[in-house]
Design an enzyme around this catalytic site. Structure first.
Site, mmCIF file in Angstrom:
data_model
loop_
_atom_site.group_PDB
_atom_site.id
_atom_site.type_symbol
_atom_site.label_atom_id
_atom_site.label_comp_id
_atom_site.label_asym_id
_atom_site.label_seq_id
_atom_site.Cartn_x
_atom_site.Cartn_y
_atom_site.Cartn_z
ATOM 1 N N TRP A 333 41.723 -14.508 -2.890
ATOM 2 C CA TRP A 333 42.238 -15.744 -2.163
ATOM 3 C C TRP A 333 41.316 -16.919 -2.335
ATOM 4 C CZ3 TRP A 333 43.087 -10.885 -1.099
ATOM 5 C CH2 TRP A 333 44.540 -10.456 -0.736
ATOM 6 N N CYS A 369 49.568 -11.624 -1.974
ATOM 7 C CA CYS A 369 50.483 -10.480 -1.290
ATOM 8 C C CYS A 369 51.763 -10.319 -2.124
ATOM 9 C CB CYS A 369 50.858 -11.012 0.315
ATOM 10 S SG CYS A 369 51.771 -12.636 0.142
ATOM 11 N N HIS A 428 54.035 -13.753 4.565
ATOM 12 C CA HIS A 428 53.159 -12.521 4.086
ATOM 13 C C HIS A 428 54.390 -11.696 3.662
ATOM 14 C CE1 HIS A 428 50.451 -9.317 3.193
ATOM 15 N NE2 HIS A 428 50.972 -8.724 4.474
ATOM 16 N N ASP A 451 52.313 -1.823 3.626
ATOM 17 C CA ASP A 451 51.840 -2.968 3.008
ATOM 18 C C ASP A 451 50.659 -2.641 2.129
ATOM 19 O OD1 ASP A 451 50.588 -5.510 2.732
ATOM 20 O OD2 ASP A 451 51.009 -6.088 4.829
ATOM 21 N N ASN A 491 55.737 -9.807 15.968
ATOM 22 C CA ASN A 491 56.237 -10.040 17.227
ATOM 23 C C ASN A 491 55.038 -10.235 18.526
ATOM 24 O OD1 ASN A 491 58.392 -10.335 19.182
ATOM 25 N ND2 ASN A 491 59.079 -8.358 19.694
ATOM 26 N N ASP A 493 52.807 -12.436 20.925
ATOM 27 C CA ASP A 493 52.688 -13.807 21.273
ATOM 28 C C ASP A 493 51.344 -14.501 21.064
ATOM 29 O OD1 ASP A 493 55.012 -13.108 22.484
ATOM 30 O OD2 ASP A 493 54.112 -12.934 24.408
ATOM 31 N N GLU A 540 64.747 -13.340 20.206
ATOM 32 C CA GLU A 540 63.803 -14.169 21.155
ATOM 33 C C GLU A 540 64.288 -14.381 22.523
ATOM 34 O OE1 GLU A 540 60.795 -14.328 20.271
ATOM 35 O OE2 GLU A 540 60.496 -14.337 18.091
ATOM 36 N N GLU A 545 63.440 -7.916 24.232
ATOM 37 C CA GLU A 545 62.461 -8.335 23.421
ATOM 38 C C GLU A 545 61.010 -8.291 24.250
ATOM 39 O OE1 GLU A 545 59.761 -11.394 21.743
ATOM 40 O OE2 GLU A 545 60.711 -11.861 23.463
ATOM 41 N N TYR A 614 47.610 -19.694 2.284
ATOM 42 C CA TYR A 614 48.688 -19.050 2.990
ATOM 43 C C TYR A 614 48.203 -17.905 3.867
ATOM 44 C CZ TYR A 614 48.930 -14.619 0.295
ATOM 45 O OH TYR A 614 48.723 -13.623 -0.260
#
Length: 782
Positions: A333, A369, A428, A451, A491, A493, A540, A545, A614
Site C-alpha cells: 500500500w 484487497c 474494502h 478475508d 456495523n 458506530d 439502519e 439493528e 483507500y
C-alpha cells in the site's frame, strides 16, 4: 504412494495438465535371470497374451499408456512351431492363471460421462476430475475374464505424503453387489470379454485433493495378490450439487454463477461513486487446478483435514497473502511498485497463480484487497466451494476489538493522530463462500465471510473467517471465526472522543450510520451490481439493528459506550451532484447544515481535506478553511465547497481518494458537530470495440481507445489485455501520453473457445490508476 508426493502430470511447462498424447505401442519381451528358456507352447501363447504383467506380480513401469494388440485367435505366431494339444497337467495350470490387470481407463475425457455429470468438463486437461458424493466410472482390462466365484478385486486411492486408512487419506474401495451412499465402494456394471466397467461411489465428506490409484487382484482362496498402478491420477473436489455435501447450494443458477462462472465484477470507489471492473477468475484455465492443489499442499494442513470446507477456507485465507507464510501475493500500500506489478494493473487471477506455482511458491508482487479477493474467488471455485467477491463501502478497521470505530481529538478539537489507529477504508473487498456450519448453532450456515487481505492476525496468523454472515447480522460476535472483526467492518458506530484537561476522554458525538454501506457483489446471471447490505445488517435505525450493535458491543473492549444516548438538534452532512468529481477538474461538494430546533443556531465549521489511501490512511492535508454558519429555526443551508485541480494534481495516491473532515461547535448549545466524507475522482474508461466476426479459429480484432483526462503527460503507460478463450494475457508498452491526447490500440487475435467471452483491458501508469474496460464478445463455432 506412501512416502511420495503426488502431483498432476504436466508437459514441459510447470503447472500444466498433460496434453492428450496418442498412445504408444510397446512390445515387452522380458526374461528373468535364472528363468528357463524352454517352456510349453501354451505358456508361450499365454505370455504373449499377457505381456503387461508378470505372473509373479511384478509391475513394469511404462511412462506412456500401453496399447496391447491381441491376436484375433490364439493361433501361434509364424515363428513358433505348431502348438501341441496341452496335456492334463498343462491344462490345469492354464485354468488356474491368476487374475491380473493389464490397463486402467479412467474415462476422463472432457466429453465423457464422468466429466459431464460431475460438472468438471470445463477444466483444462484430461485428468479424471470428480466431485465427492457422486458415482463415477472406470474401466479395467484384465488378462482374462473376471469370475466372482474365484477372484477378488479392490481399488486403493491414496493422497498426501503418508496415506492412512484411519485418516481417510488411504481409501480401500471394495467390490460390492449394491452401492450405498456415504461410503466408498465399487460395483461391476458391465462385462465385455476381459473388460469390466466399475461404478465407484464416494462419501460426501471425502477428503478432497489429488489421489493415486492402484488396483489389486487376488484369488478368492489362497494367496498371491497382484497390484497394478495407474499412471493417471484422480482429483476429488467439493460438490455443490450433492445434497449431503456441506457446500451444497440448492439453486442451479447460483451454482452456475458462484462455481462455474470464470469471470466476474469487482466493485471499488466510494458509496456515492461506485466503480466496477471485470475480473478474470479463470478457475478452469490451464495450470490453475494444479496451482490450487499446490497451495493446499504448501499449507502443511494435514490432508485428513481437507474434507472440511471450514478448515480449507481458513487455510486458503491465510495462504493467499504472503504476510507470514510465503503465500501467493505480497500486499503493498506504499505506492511504490517498482520491483513488481502495480495492484491496479492486474485484471486476472490466472497469471498470478501460475507464476506462484511455476516458481515453487515464491510470492508474487503486488496486491491490494481486490486482488486478494479475486484470487480467493478463483481458488475456492476451482476446489468446488461456491464463492463470490464482496465489496463493503465505508469499511471500518477496528484495531482494539472495541467493536466501535474511535476518533480522538484533543482539547482544541484537533485530531490526535497517534491515537487514531482505527480507520475507515472508503472500500474494502473480501469474499463470501457458501457452506453449512455444523460447528455452529443451527441457523448459521449459508454465506460465510472470509478475508485474505492481511489486516489483523487470527490465532497468530494473518487470516480472517469463515464468519457466519447471519451471526454478523444479529451481533452474535462470539461465534467463530473472526466475527467481531467483520461485524466492526460493516456495523460499528463511529465514536468521537475529546480529551479532557485531566487526560481522560469524553464521548461527545457518535455516528450510527458511518460504516457498512452499499455492500455489493455481482448479480447472478448478469453484470449488474447486487446490493447485499441486508444480508450483513438490519436496516439502519431499526430496532433490530440497534439491538445487534448493542449485543455485539457487550463482547468488545468498551461495553460502556452505549450507557447514555446523545441529544442533537443541528446536523451536518456532505452531498455531491451526479456521479461526483472527475479527475482533472475541480472537485465540488455541498455541505448541508440543518437546524432541527425552533431556535436560531450559529456555528463555525473547520474543514480539512486530505489525500487518502483507500485503506483509510491519510497522506496529509492539502486544504484547510473555516466556515461560519448562521441558521434560522428549522432552516437547512447548503454551502458549496470546491477543491481546485491545481491543489490536488501533485498530491494523489492510488485510488485517487480524498477525505473531507468537518468539525465544529454550536455556540448556543455547545453541541459538537463532526463529519467525515470520502470521495474519489472518477477516471475514464477504456473503450473496447470488437471488429469483425467472432468465430473460433478465425482472426478478428478489437480497438481499444483511451483519452488522457489530465492536462499533463502520463509517463510510461502500459496496457494489459486478456480474454479467456480469446487470447492470452499480455502487455503493450505505449510510453508517454501527452495531456488530453487520445491513444488507439488495435488488438488482433484468434478466438479458441465458443460462447460468451469478455475481452478485458487495463491501463497502468504512475499518474493514473483504476483505468480499465471490458467488451462482451459472442464467439461462434467454426
Amino acid at each position: 504412494m506412501p512416502g511420495e508426493r503426488l502431483t498432476v502430470r504436466g508437459t514441459s511447462e510447470i503447472g500444466r495438465f498433460h496434453g492428450a498424447s496418442p498412445p504408444t505401442r510397446v512390445e515387452l519381451t522380458i526374461q528373468n535371470e535364472g528363468e528357463k528358456k524352454e517352456e510349453s507352447s501354451c505358456k508361450r501363447w499365454f505370455r504373449k497374451m499377457c505381456c503387461c504383467k508378470r505372473q509373479n506380480g511384478t509391475s513394469y513401469d511404462v511412462t506412456d499408456k500401453v496399447e496391447l494388440t491381441k491376436p484375433s485367435t490364439p493361433a501361434p505366431l509364424i515363428s513358433d512351431p505348431p502348438k501341441p494339444k496341452p496335456e492334463n497337467g498343462e491344462a490345469k495350470e492354464f485354468e488356474e492363471v491368476k487374475l491380473a490387470v493389464c490397463s486402467v481407463d479412467l474415462l476422463s475425457s472432457k466429453t465423457g460421462q464422468n466429466r459431464q455429470e460431475h460438472h468438471t468438463d470445463l477444466y483444462h486437461g484430461d485428468e479424471l476430475i470428480v466431485r465427492r458424493g457422486q458415482t463415477f466410472q472406470v474401466e479395467l482390462e484384465l488378462n482374462r475374464a473376471f469370475s466372482a466365484d474365484t477372484d477378488k478385486l479392490h481399488l486403493d486411492l491414496r493422497t498426501g505424503p503418508l496415506p492412512l486408512v484411519s485418516k481417510g487419506t488411504h481409501v480401500i474401495i471394495p467390490l460390492v453387489e449394491d452401492l450405498k451412499e456415504s461410503r466408498w465402494a465399487a460395483k461391476i456394471i458391465e462385462e465385455t470379454g476381459n473388460k469390466i466397467k466399475l461404478s465407484v461411489s464416494s462419501p460426501p465428506n471425502a477428503v478432497i485433493g489429488l489421489y493415486g490409484l492402484t488396483v489389486t487382484t487376488s484369488p478368492l482362496k489362497g494367496e498371491g495378490a497382484t497390484t497394478f498402478t495407474s499412471s493417471e491420477n484422480v482429483v476429488v473436489l467439493f460438490n455443490p450439487w450433492c445434497e449431503a455435501d456441506t457446500v451444497f447450494l440448492d439453486d442451479e443458477e447460483e451454482r452456475k454463477e458462484y462455481v462455474l462462472n470464470d469471470t466476474g465484477r469487482i466493485y471499488y470507489g466510494t458509496e456515492k461513486q461506485i466503480g466496477a471492473r471485470t475480473w478474470n477468475f479463470g478457475q478452469f484455465h490451464e495450470g490453475i487446478l494444479e496451482a490450487c492443489l499446490f497451495i493446499l499442499e504448501k499449507s502443511e494442513m494435514p490432508p485428513s483435514g481437507r474434507g472440511d470446507p471450514v478448515n480449507v477456507v481458513r487455510v486458503i485465507s491465510a495462504l493467499i497473502n504472503a504476510q507470514d507464510d510465503l503465500g501467493v501475493l505480497v500486499g503493498n500500500w506504499s505506492g511504490n511498485y517498482a520491483d513488481g506489478v502495480s495492484p491496479a494493473a492486474w485484471s486476472s487471477s490466472v497469471e498470478i497463480l501460475r507464476k506462484y506455482h511455476a516458481s515453487n511458491g515464491t510470492p508474487v508482487s503486488y496486491g491490494q484487497c481486490w486482488v486478494f479477493s479475486g484470487i480467493t474467488t478463483t481458488v475456492l471455485r476451482c476446489l468446488g466451494i461456491p464463492a463470490r467477491s464482496v465489496t463493503n463501502f465505508q469499511s471500518a478497521h477496528d484495531t482494539d476489538v472495541s467493536l466501535t470505530t474511535d476518533v480522538y481529538f484533543d482539547e482544541n478539537l484537533e485530531p490526535i493522530d497517534y491515537l487514531n489507529s482505527d480507520s475507515v477504508w472508503n472500500f474494502h473487498v473480501w469474499n463470501d463462500c457458501w457452506m453449512a456450519r455444523p460447528d455452529l448453532p443451527p441457523g448459521h450456515g449459508g454465506w460465510q465471510a472470509v478475508d485474505s487481505t492481511p489486516q489483523e492476525t487470527s490465532q497468530g496468523t494473518f487470516r480472517c473467517g469463515p464468519a457466519s454472515v447471519n451471526a454478523i447480522r444479529s451481533g452474535q460476535v462470539y461465534l467463530k471465526h473472526d466475527s467481531p472483526f467483520v461485524f466492526a467492518e460493516v456495523n460499528s458506530d463511529k465514536i468521537y472522543w475529546q480529551r479532557n484537561l485531566d487526560g481522560t476522554f469524553t464521548q461527545f458525538h457518535s455516528e450510527k450510520k458511518a460504516v457498512g454501506h452499499c455492500i455489493s457483489t455481482k448479480a447472478v446471471g448478469s453484470d449488474e451490481r447486487a446490493d447485499i447490505t441486508h444480508l450483513y445488517k438490519h436496516p439502519e435505525d431499526s430496532e433490530e439493528e440497534r439491538i445487534a450493535v448493542e449485543t455485539a458491543s457487550r463482547y468488545g473492549s468498551k461495553p460502556e459506550v452505549y450507557a447514555s444516548p446523545l441529544a442533537e438538534d443541528v446536523s451536518v452532512e456532505v452531498k455531491m451532484d451526479g456521479e461526483g468529481p472527475r479527475m482533472g477538474a475541480d472537485a465540488q461538494l455541498n455541505i448541508v447544515v440543518k437546524n432541527q430546533s425552533s431556535e436560531p443556531r450559529r456555528a463555525t465549521l473547520h474543514s480539512q481535506v486530505a489525500v487518502m489511501y483507500y485503506t483509510g490512511v491519510l497522506k496529509g492535508a492539502i486544504k484547510k478553511e473555516e466556515i461560519s454558519v448562521e441558521l434560522l429555526p428549522n432552516e437547512e443551508k447548503s454551502i458549496e465547497w470546491v477543491l481546485p485541480y491545481q491543489q490536488y494534481q501533485n498530491q494523489l495516491v492510488d485510488q485517487a481518494a480524498l477525505m473531507l473532515t468537518l468539525s465544529g461547535k454550536v455556540n448556543e448549545t455547545k453541541q459538537v458537530l463532526a463529519n467525515q466524507t470520502t470521495f474519489r475522482l472518477r477516471t475514464p474508461d477504456l473503450n473496447i470495440t470488437p471488429l469483425g466476426e467472432a468465430v473460433v479459429g478465425k482472426e478478428m480484432a478489437a480497438k481499444i481507445t483511451f483519452t488522457n483526462p489530465l492536462p499533463r503527460t502520463l509517463k510510461d503507460v502500459v496496457f494489459r489485455v486478456e480474454g479467456l478463450g480469446l487470447q492470452k494475457g499480455h502487455e503493450v508498452v505505449v510510453g508517454d501520453v501527452s495531456g488530453h491526447s487520445t491513444v488507439t490500440l488495435t488488438e488482433h487475435f484468434i478466438p479458441t473457445q465458443p460462447g460468451q467471452r469478455k475481452l478485458v483491458a487495463s491501463l497502468d501508469c504512475k499518474q493514473l490508476t483504476q483505468v480499465h474496460g471490458v467488451a462482451d464478445i459472442v464467439v461462434l463455432e467454426k
